[in-house]
Design a protein around this motif. Structure first.
Motif, PDB file in Angstrom:
ATOM      1  N   ALA A 189      37.118  32.076  34.176  1.00  0.00           N
ATOM      2  CA  ALA A 189      38.802  31.579  33.755  1.00  0.00           C
ATOM      3  C   ALA A 189      39.474  33.211  33.923  1.00  0.00           C
ATOM      4  O   ALA A 189      40.727  32.829  34.296  1.00  0.00           O
ATOM      5  N   HIS A 190      39.062  34.058  33.193  1.00  0.00           N
ATOM      6  CA  HIS A 190      39.793  35.395  33.070  1.00  0.00           C
ATOM      7  C   HIS A 190      39.938  35.970  34.424  1.00  0.00           C
ATOM      8  O   HIS A 190      41.032  36.410  34.691  1.00  0.00           O
ATOM      9  N   LEU A 191      38.920  35.730  35.192  1.00  0.00           N
ATOM     10  CA  LEU A 191      38.885  36.206  36.562  1.00  0.00           C
ATOM     11  C   LEU A 191      39.719  35.487  37.471  1.00  0.00           C
ATOM     12  O   LEU A 191      40.847  36.113  38.110  1.00  0.00           O
ATOM     13  N   ARG A 192      39.666  34.119  37.346  1.00  0.00           N
ATOM     14  CA  ARG A 192      40.375  33.394  38.154  1.00  0.00           C
ATOM     15  C   ARG A 192      41.818  33.320  37.889  1.00  0.00           C
ATOM     16  O   ARG A 192      42.558  33.202  38.831  1.00  0.00           O
ATOM     17  N   GLN A 193      42.122  33.368  36.944  1.00  0.00           N
ATOM     18  CA  GLN A 193      43.776  33.266  36.298  1.00  0.00           C
ATOM     19  C   GLN A 193      44.498  34.874  36.466  1.00  0.00           C
ATOM     20  O   GLN A 193      45.490  34.914  35.980  1.00  0.00           O
ATOM     21  N   LYS A 194      43.694  35.700  36.717  1.00  0.00           N
ATOM     22  CA  LYS A 194      44.062  37.149  36.976  1.00  0.00           C
ATOM     23  C   LYS A 194      44.687  37.640  35.588  1.00  0.00           C
ATOM     24  O   LYS A 194      45.688  38.337  35.458  1.00  0.00           O
ATOM     25  N   HIS A 195      43.987  37.349  34.583  1.00  0.00           N
ATOM     26  CA  HIS A 195      44.253  37.878  33.178  1.00  0.00           C
ATOM     27  C   HIS A 195      44.424  39.399  33.208  1.00  0.00           C
ATOM     28  O   HIS A 195      45.030  40.006  32.234  1.00  0.00           O
ATOM     29  N   HIS A 196      43.446  40.268  34.140  1.00  0.00           N
ATOM     30  CA  HIS A 196      43.369  41.517  33.770  1.00  0.00           C
ATOM     31  C   HIS A 196      44.952  42.201  34.297  1.00  0.00           C
ATOM     32  O   HIS A 196      45.401  43.267  33.916  1.00  0.00           O
ATOM     33  N   LEU A 197      45.499  41.547  34.997  1.00  0.00           N
ATOM     34  CA  LEU A 197      46.697  41.964  35.788  1.00  0.00           C
ATOM     35  C   LEU A 197      47.739  41.805  34.742  1.00  0.00           C
ATOM     36  O   LEU A 197      48.630  42.461  34.567  1.00  0.00           O
TER      37      LEU A 197
END
Length: 334
Positions: free
Chosen positions: A196-204
Motif C-alpha cells: 500500500a505504501h508503494l501503490r499509494q505513492k507514500h514516498h513522494l
C-alpha cells in the motif's frame, strides 16, 4: 480602506493558523484517523492554503502601493497597467510610479515557489544517492522472490523485519525470519501494508512534506503537518491490510513486529526506511484497529481545520484568481 482591512484580516488569519494550528491538528487526530487518506489530503491542502495565503500578501499590498501605475514604459507598461486594472477587485488606482513596489507583485509568489522547489530538489538529491546505494546493497545481499503474490527482496536477519523503499530502489524488503515465524495471513497483512505504501505513492508524499517542513520548520503549523503525515500514511497502509486480511491478522503481525524490537534494516538506511516500516507498531496502532470511532472534540477540531483552510483559500483566491482571469481574458495581448 477595504483593502487594508482585508490585508489585516489575511495576515491575522495566517498568524493564528501558523501559531495555533498545531493544537487543532493534534485535536483532530481522533477523527482524521478514521479516514487517513482523506486526512493526508486535508494536511496537504492546509499546507498549500497557508502558503498561497502568504503569497497573496505581496500582490495585495502592490494594489494599494501603486494602483495601476506600473513603472514600465512602452507596450510592456501598458500590458501591466491593463492587467492590474483588470485584476484589482477594489479598483483603487491613484498609486505612485516606482519600481520598488512593482517587485511586490511577484516576489512573494516566486520566493515561496523557490522554497518549495529547492526543498524538493535538496530532499530528492539528498535521498537519491542513499536510496540507490541501499537498493543496490539489498539486491546484492538479498534475493528476489515472489511471496504470496508480492515481489519482494528477502534478506538475512535474526529478527522479523519488513519495510519498503521506493519501487525503483528495491521496493518491499522482508527478512527470512519473518517468513519463517509469521502465519500466511499475518505475512499477507504485512506484505499488503508495505505494498500500500508503494501503490499509494507514500514516498513522494513524505518527500514533499518532509522537504517543505525542513525549510519552514520555524512555522509551527508546517512542522505539525510534516510530523502528522507519516502517522496517517501508516494508518492508511494498515487499513489496506485490514481490508484484505481482517483486523486480527494485522493486529497479531503488528504485535509480533513490535515485540521484536528491531528497527530496519541490515542493509538499508534506517532514516529513509523508518517512516514506512511496520516496526513502528505499538499501542496506538493497535488501538486504532480496535476502536474506530472519533470523539466529538476530534470532529470539531477537524471541522475547524477544514474551515481555516477554506478561509485561507478564499483569501488567496481573492488576490490570485483575478490575475489569472485577467490573463485568460487577454490582458497580456499587446
Amino acid at each position: 480602506m477595504t483593502l487594508v482591512l482585508a490585508a489585516i484580516l489575511l495576515v491575522a488569519l495566517l498568524l493564528l493558523a501558523g501559531l495555533f494550528g498545531p493544537r487543532v491538528v493534534r485535536a483532530a487526530a481522533p477523527t482524521l484517523r478514521r479516514t487517513p487518506r482523506l486526512a493526508v489530503l486535508a494536511m496537504l491542502g492546509t499546507l498549500a492554503a497557508w502558503l498561497a495565503g502568504v503569497a497573496a500578501i505581496g500582490p495585495m499590498l502592490a494594489w494599494r502601493a501603486m494602483g495601476h501605475d506600473v513603472a514600465l514604459s512602452g507596450p510592456s507598461g501598458a500590458v501591466c497597467r491593463r492587467c492590474l486594472a483588470a485584476a484589482d477587485p477594489w479598483a483603487l488606482g491613484g498609486g505612485f510610479d516606482a519600481v520598488g513596489p512593482t517587485v511586490l507583485l511577484a516576489l512573494p509568489v516566486l520566493l515561496l515557489g523557490a522554497v518549495v522547489a529547492v526543498s524538493m530538489l535538496v530532499s530528492s538529491r539528498g535521498r537519491a544517492p542513499a536510496l540507490h546505494e541501499a537498493g543496490s546493497a539489498l539486491r546484492r545481499a538479498g534475493r528476489a522472490r515472489t511471496v504470496l503474490g508480492f515481489r519482494v527482496t528477502v534478506v538475512g536477519d535474526s529478527h522479523p523485519v519488513a519495510y519498503s523503499l521506493p519501487a525503483r530502489h528495491c521496493g518491499i524488503v522482508i527478512s527470512q525470519r519473518l517468513i519463517d515465524e509469521f502465519s500466511d495471513d499475518e505475512l499477507l497483512a504485512v506484505l499488503t501494508h508495505e505494498n500500500a505504501h508503494l501503490r499509494q505513492k507514500h514516498h513522494l508524499v513524505l518527500a514533499l512534506t518532509g522537504g517543505i517542513g525542513r525549510r519552514l520548520r520555524w512555522v509551527p503549523l508546517i512542522t505539525a503537518i510534516a510530523e502528522a503525515v507519516p502517522h496517517y500514511l501508516e494508518i492508511a497502509a494498515d487499513d489496506a491490510a485490514r481490508r484484505r486480511t481482517g483486523t486480527p491478522a494485522l493486529a497479531r503481525a503488528l504485535l509480533k513486529l513490535g515485540e521484536s524490537g528491531r528497527t530496519p534494516a541490515p542493509a538499508a538506511p534506517a532514516p529513509h526506511a523508518a517512516p514506512l516500516a511496520l516496526h513502528a507498531a505499538g499501542v496506538d496502532r493497535i488501538r486504532h484497529l480496535t476502536a474506530r470511532r472519533g470523539s466529538p472534540g476530534g470532529t470539531a477540531a477537524a471541522l475547524a481545520l477544514t474551515g481555516t483552510a477554506l478561509l485561507l483559500v478564499g483569501g488567496a483566491a481573492v488576490v490570485h484568481l483575478p490575475y489569472a482571469l485577467a490573463v485568460i481574458a487577454g490582458c497580456a495581448q499587446t
